[in-house]
Design a protein around this motif. Sequence first.
Motif, mmCIF file in Angstrom:
data_model
loop_
_atom_site.group_PDB
_atom_site.id
_atom_site.type_symbol
_atom_site.label_atom_id
_atom_site.label_comp_id
_atom_site.label_asym_id
_atom_site.label_seq_id
_atom_site.Cartn_x
_atom_site.Cartn_y
_atom_site.Cartn_z
ATOM 1 N N ASP A 6 -6.111 -0.951 -2.009
ATOM 2 C CA ASP A 6 -5.660 -1.288 -0.661
ATOM 3 C C ASP A 6 -6.729 -0.935 0.372
ATOM 4 O OD1 ASP A 6 -3.856 -2.386 1.131
ATOM 5 O OD2 ASP A 6 -2.921 -0.450 1.573
ATOM 6 N N LEU A 7 -7.957 -1.404 0.121
ATOM 7 C CA LEU A 7 -9.092 -1.124 0.995
ATOM 8 C C LEU A 7 -9.600 -2.411 1.627
ATOM 9 C CD1 LEU A 7 -11.044 1.337 -1.309
ATOM 10 C CD2 LEU A 7 -9.743 1.922 0.732
ATOM 11 N N THR A 8 -10.385 -2.262 2.681
ATOM 12 C CA THR A 8 -11.009 -3.395 3.345
ATOM 13 C C THR A 8 -12.445 -3.572 2.877
ATOM 14 O OG1 THR A 8 -9.647 -2.965 5.276
ATOM 15 C CG2 THR A 8 -11.536 -4.388 5.604
ATOM 16 N N PHE A 9 -13.158 -2.478 2.704
ATOM 17 C CA PHE A 9 -14.546 -2.533 2.267
ATOM 18 C C PHE A 9 -14.603 -2.834 0.765
ATOM 19 C CE2 PHE A 9 -14.889 -0.329 6.213
ATOM 20 C CZ PHE A 9 -16.101 -0.763 6.733
ATOM 21 N N SER A 10 -15.502 -3.717 0.374
ATOM 22 C CA SER A 10 -15.584 -4.187 -1.003
ATOM 23 C C SER A 10 -16.091 -3.094 -1.943
ATOM 24 C CB SER A 10 -16.511 -5.393 -1.084
ATOM 25 O OG SER A 10 -16.719 -5.759 -2.418
ATOM 26 N N VAL A 11 -15.287 -2.774 -2.948
ATOM 27 C CA VAL A 11 -15.648 -1.763 -3.931
ATOM 28 C C VAL A 11 -16.801 -2.272 -4.802
ATOM 29 C CG1 VAL A 11 -14.808 -0.478 -5.929
ATOM 30 C CG2 VAL A 11 -13.349 -0.737 -3.922
ATOM 31 N N SER A 12 -16.756 -3.538 -5.175
ATOM 32 C CA SER A 12 -17.801 -4.101 -6.036
ATOM 33 C C SER A 12 -19.158 -4.119 -5.350
ATOM 34 C CB SER A 12 -17.421 -5.516 -6.452
ATOM 35 O OG SER A 12 -16.236 -5.500 -7.192
ATOM 36 N N ASN A 41 -14.912 5.644 -10.510
ATOM 37 C CA ASN A 41 -14.173 5.962 -9.287
ATOM 38 C C ASN A 41 -15.079 6.165 -8.073
ATOM 39 O OD1 ASN A 41 -11.728 5.935 -10.635
ATOM 40 N ND2 ASN A 41 -11.908 8.074 -11.227
ATOM 41 N N ALA A 42 -16.359 6.392 -8.287
ATOM 42 C CA ALA A 42 -17.267 6.700 -7.178
ATOM 43 C C ALA A 42 -17.296 5.607 -6.107
ATOM 44 C CB ALA A 42 -18.668 6.984 -7.708
ATOM 45 N N PRO A 43 -17.444 4.326 -6.451
ATOM 46 C CA PRO A 43 -17.448 3.314 -5.385
ATOM 47 C C PRO A 43 -16.098 3.173 -4.690
ATOM 48 C CG PRO A 43 -17.692 2.279 -7.536
ATOM 49 C CD PRO A 43 -17.759 3.749 -7.748
#
Length: 115
Positions: free
Chosen positions: A27-33, A51-53
Motif C-alpha cells: 500500500d505504497l506510492t513509491f515504486s518498490v521495484s 524487504n529492504a526496498p
Amino acid sequence: MSGQRSREGPSDHQRRRRTRSRTARADLTFSVSQLERRLLDGHYSQRLSANAPVFLAAIIQDLTATVLELAGNEAQKMGCRRITPQLLDMAIHNNALLSGFFDNITISVMSPGMQ
C-alpha cells in the motif's frame, strides 16, 4: 463425454487470483521495484534483503508526506495556494528534526521551466 471434463472457463477462484505488485501489496506510492533496481545498480552492498526496498519506499513516502504537510501548513499561514521552493525550505528549517536531517541540502529557488 464420459470420462472427460468439460471446460467451462476459469473458476471463480482463478479469476480472483491476480498478481499484485509489491508496491500495491505494501500500500505504497513509491515504486518498490524501481528502488530495488537503484539499490542494486548503486552497489551499496553485496547482498540485498527482499524487504529492504519495501522499507526504503515506506520511509521515503513517510518523509515526503511529512515535508509536504509542513509546507502546506506554511502556505496556508502565508495565504498562498501553491507550495513553492521557499515554503519547502521554510517548512524544513522550522522543524528541528528535519532541519538536522536536511542540514546540507540546498533547495533550488528557480525551477528549470521558469527562466
